[in-house]
Design a protein around this motif. Structure first.
Motif, short mmCIF file in Angstrom:
data_model
loop_
_atom_site.label_atom_id
_atom_site.label_comp_id
_atom_site.label_asym_id
_atom_site.label_seq_id
_atom_site.Cartn_x
_atom_site.Cartn_y
_atom_site.Cartn_z
N PHE A 34 3.96 29.38 12.17
CA PHE A 34 3.31 28.32 11.58
C PHE A 34 2.12 28.65 10.86
O PHE A 34 1.56 29.82 11.02
CB PHE A 34 3.09 27.26 12.77
N HIS A 35 1.43 27.83 10.28
CA HIS A 35 0.43 28.05 9.16
C HIS A 35 -0.84 27.21 9.43
O HIS A 35 -1.69 27.47 8.59
CB HIS A 35 0.87 27.96 7.74
N HIS A 36 -0.84 26.42 10.28
CA HIS A 36 -2.13 25.85 10.55
C HIS A 36 -2.49 25.83 12.20
O HIS A 36 -1.71 25.59 12.94
CB HIS A 36 -1.79 24.17 10.37
N LEU A 37 -3.83 26.16 12.33
CA LEU A 37 -4.23 26.19 13.67
C LEU A 37 -5.48 24.99 13.74
O LEU A 37 -6.38 24.73 13.11
CB LEU A 37 -5.27 27.69 14.08
N LEU A 38 -5.24 24.27 15.00
CA LEU A 38 -6.31 23.18 15.13
C LEU A 38 -7.48 23.81 15.96
O LEU A 38 -7.24 24.67 16.89
CB LEU A 38 -5.50 21.99 15.99
N VAL A 39 -8.66 23.66 15.53
CA VAL A 39 -9.70 24.11 15.96
C VAL A 39 -10.39 23.13 16.95
O VAL A 39 -10.76 21.81 16.58
CB VAL A 39 -10.91 24.42 14.75
N ILE A 40 -10.75 23.51 18.22
CA ILE A 40 -11.32 22.16 19.18
C ILE A 40 -12.66 22.85 19.86
O ILE A 40 -12.95 24.14 19.76
CB ILE A 40 -10.38 22.21 20.29
N GLU A 41 -13.24 21.93 20.27
CA GLU A 41 -14.55 22.27 21.31
C GLU A 41 -14.50 21.04 22.06
O GLU A 41 -14.61 20.10 21.92
CB GLU A 41 -15.66 22.38 20.46
N ASP A 42 -14.61 21.64 23.25
CA ASP A 42 -14.54 20.64 24.63
C ASP A 42 -13.30 19.78 24.50
O ASP A 42 -13.35 18.47 24.71
CB ASP A 42 -15.81 19.79 24.76
N ASP A 43 -12.07 20.38 24.05
CA ASP A 43 -10.89 19.63 24.06
C ASP A 43 -10.56 18.44 22.75
O ASP A 43 -9.86 17.76 22.97
CB ASP A 43 -10.67 19.02 25.45
N GLU A 44 -11.96 18.51 22.04
CA GLU A 44 -11.90 17.71 20.90
C GLU A 44 -11.50 18.44 19.52
O GLU A 44 -12.33 19.34 19.29
CB GLU A 44 -13.28 16.66 20.87
N LEU A 45 -10.94 17.58 18.84
CA LEU A 45 -10.44 18.40 17.41
C LEU A 45 -11.85 18.39 16.57
O LEU A 45 -12.38 17.38 16.41
CB LEU A 45 -9.42 17.60 16.59
N GLN A 46 -12.12 19.39 15.91
CA GLN A 46 -13.14 19.81 15.26
C GLN A 46 -13.00 20.03 13.63
O GLN A 46 -13.63 19.93 12.83
CB GLN A 46 -13.98 20.70 15.67
N GLY A 47 -11.70 20.53 13.61
CA GLY A 47 -11.18 21.19 12.35
C GLY A 47 -9.82 21.80 12.45
O GLY A 47 -9.13 21.75 13.39
N VAL A 48 -9.46 22.18 11.15
CA VAL A 48 -8.17 22.75 10.96
C VAL A 48 -8.34 24.37 10.30
O VAL A 48 -9.36 24.12 9.18
CB VAL A 48 -7.31 21.93 10.18
N PRO A 87 -11.13 17.02 9.81
CA PRO A 87 -9.82 16.94 9.25
C PRO A 87 -9.44 15.49 9.28
O PRO A 87 -9.55 14.46 10.03
CB PRO A 87 -9.00 17.68 10.30
N VAL A 88 -8.43 15.00 8.10
CA VAL A 88 -7.67 13.89 8.23
C VAL A 88 -6.76 13.96 9.23
O VAL A 88 -5.91 15.09 9.18
CB VAL A 88 -7.16 13.84 6.67
N THR A 89 -6.62 12.91 9.88
CA THR A 89 -5.62 12.72 10.84
C THR A 89 -4.55 11.61 10.84
O THR A 89 -5.10 10.68 9.97
CB THR A 89 -6.22 12.72 12.38
N ILE A 90 -3.72 11.51 11.68
CA ILE A 90 -2.69 10.42 11.40
C ILE A 90 -2.45 10.11 13.00
O ILE A 90 -2.10 10.90 13.80
CB ILE A 90 -1.60 10.60 10.65
N ALA A 91 -2.00 8.95 13.25
CA ALA A 91 -1.59 8.33 14.56
C ALA A 91 0.01 8.43 14.62
O ALA A 91 0.65 8.31 13.48
CB ALA A 91 -1.92 6.92 14.77
#
Length: 134
Positions: A34-48, A87-91
């Motif tokens: 795969f080609h995308h890593l989700l970047v987190i801090e304190d288990d919250e999404l901060q970036g891609v 990051p733009v997210t979706i549900a």
């Protein structure tokens, strides 16, 4: 019937921490499909951090005969220095059409899927293309 994100998203999501070095991303990208890593801090999404972002941040001499110490130091940069922020997210209950529109509108290749703020998956343009072709 309109297909939902939850039907086609990948639930296998790999995350890295904001302060992880690009050498960590290198190891993951070289060994994973795969080609995308989700970047987190304190288990919250901060970036891609996309593979494209990662490659753009590295010296082109990494791994070849012309590599210098300065080139290899680019692997010491931190994920937060290279990632795309906000990051733009979706549900998961949203439709494939909505995901397609968001990706085109924001010129991005993936959407983290969040449910009540928690990461539950990721959807990429390849996932959408695969779904539309079936």
């Amino acid at each position: 019937m309109k297909r939902k994100i939850s039907e086609i998203m990948s639930t296998r999501v790999v995350t890295i921490e904001m302060d992880d070095r690009l050498s960590v991303a290198k190891e993951i990208f070289e060994n994973a499909p795969f080609h995308h890593l989700l970047v987190i801090e304190d288990d919250e999404l901060q970036g891609v951090l996309s593979e494209r972002d990662y490659l753009r941040a590295l010296s082109p001499n990494i791994g070849n005969i012309n590599e210098t110490e300065r080139d290899s130091e680019t692997l010491q940069r931190r994920a937060h220095q290279v990632m795309s922020r906000n990051p733009v997210t979706i549900a998961p209950h949203k439709t494939l059409k909505e995901a397609s529109r968001l990706m085109l509108e924001h010129d991005i290749g993936s959407l983290p899927v969040l449910k009540r703020g928690e990461i539950v998956g990721i959807i990429t343009w390849k996932d959408l293309l695969r779904a539309y072709s079936h």
